[in-house]
Scaffold this motif. Structure first.
Motif, mmCIF file in Angstrom:
data_model
loop_
_atom_site.group_PDB
_atom_site.id
_atom_site.type_symbol
_atom_site.label_atom_id
_atom_site.label_comp_id
_atom_site.label_asym_id
_atom_site.label_seq_id
_atom_site.Cartn_x
_atom_site.Cartn_y
_atom_site.Cartn_z
ATOM 1 N N MET A 23 -98.500 82.592 -2.416
ATOM 2 C CA MET A 23 -99.040 83.087 -1.158
ATOM 3 C C MET A 23 -100.543 82.890 -1.096
ATOM 4 S SD MET A 23 -96.784 86.512 -0.550
ATOM 5 C CE MET A 23 -97.498 86.753 1.041
ATOM 6 N N ALA A 24 -101.020 82.614 0.098
ATOM 7 C CA ALA A 24 -102.458 82.459 0.332
ATOM 8 C C ALA A 24 -102.944 83.691 1.091
ATOM 9 C CB ALA A 24 -102.730 81.207 1.135
ATOM 10 N N MET B 210 -96.554 84.710 -6.811
ATOM 11 C CA MET B 210 -95.812 85.964 -6.751
ATOM 12 C C MET B 210 -94.753 86.070 -7.848
ATOM 13 S SD MET B 210 -97.613 87.147 -4.466
ATOM 14 C CE MET B 210 -96.948 88.733 -4.107
ATOM 15 N N SER B 211 -94.388 84.962 -8.483
ATOM 16 C CA SER B 211 -93.398 85.031 -9.562
ATOM 17 C C SER B 211 -94.007 85.616 -10.837
ATOM 18 C CB SER B 211 -92.813 83.648 -9.844
ATOM 19 O OG SER B 211 -93.835 82.766 -10.256
ATOM 20 N N ALA B 212 -95.336 85.526 -10.978
ATOM 21 C CA ALA B 212 -96.028 86.068 -12.155
ATOM 22 C C ALA B 212 -97.067 87.103 -11.728
ATOM 23 C CB ALA B 212 -96.688 84.942 -12.928
ATOM 24 N N TYR B 213 -96.731 87.920 -10.730
ATOM 25 C CA TYR B 213 -97.670 88.889 -10.170
ATOM 26 C C TYR B 213 -97.790 90.096 -11.101
ATOM 27 C CZ TYR B 213 -100.069 91.296 -6.363
ATOM 28 O OH TYR B 213 -100.997 91.919 -5.578
#
Length: 122
Positions: free
Chosen positions: A41-42, A56-59
Motif C-alpha cells: 500500500m502507498a 502489508m504481508s510483513a506489517y
C-alpha cells in the motif's frame, strides 16, 4: 478532508485508479468500481505530506509510524456521531406525537363486543 474518519492521519493511494483517498468509503463515493486489494500500500502522511509504501504481508507495530516524521497514523478512528433529536415535550404529557391521526378521535380506545370475542378466542 474525510467526512467518514475525522482524524485521518494518512491518505491511501487506491491501486485500481491510482488516486488518493482518506478512506475506502470516500473511494466508493467517488468511483463506480470496487476498491482493488493489494499487499503493498502507498500512503501519504498528512503531517509532512510525504508519500511512503508499506508491505502489508510483513506489517509490524513499528510500521504504524510515518518513516519521515514519526507521525503515528494507526490510531482509533473518530467518526461523526449521528444526532437524533425529537422536538417535542414528554409524550406522557402530550401524546399527539404517538397518536395515529388517521383514526378518528371518537373511535380511539373503543372495542366492539365482536372484536373482544375474537381476541378472547385467540
Amino acid at each position: 478532508m474525510c467526512k467518514h474518519i475525522l482524524n485521518a492521519q494518512v491518505s491511501i493511494r487506491a491501486p485500481c485508479c491510482k488516486q488518493w483517498y482518506d478512506c475506502s468509503e470516500c473511494h466508493a463515493e467517488a468511483q463506480t468500481h470496487a476498491l482493488a486489494k493489494t499487499m503493498e500500500m502507498a500512503f501519504m502522511c498528512k503531517k509532512c505530506r510525504k508519500a511512503f509504501r508499506k508491505d502489508m504481508s510483513a506489517y509490524e507495530e513499528s510500521d504504524e509510524f510515518c518513516p519521515n516524521c514519526d507521525n503515528h497514523y494507526v490510531i482509533e478512528a473518530k467518526t461523526p456521531q449521528a444526532v437524533l433529536t425529537v422536538e417535542a415535550d414528554d409524550f406522557r404529557k402530550d401524546a399527539r406525537l404517538v397518536q395515529d391521526e388517521r383514526v378518528p378521535l371518537g373511535a380511539r380506545n373503543k372495542i366492539t363486543d365482536e372484536e373482544l370475542a375474537e381476541l378472547l378466542e385467540d
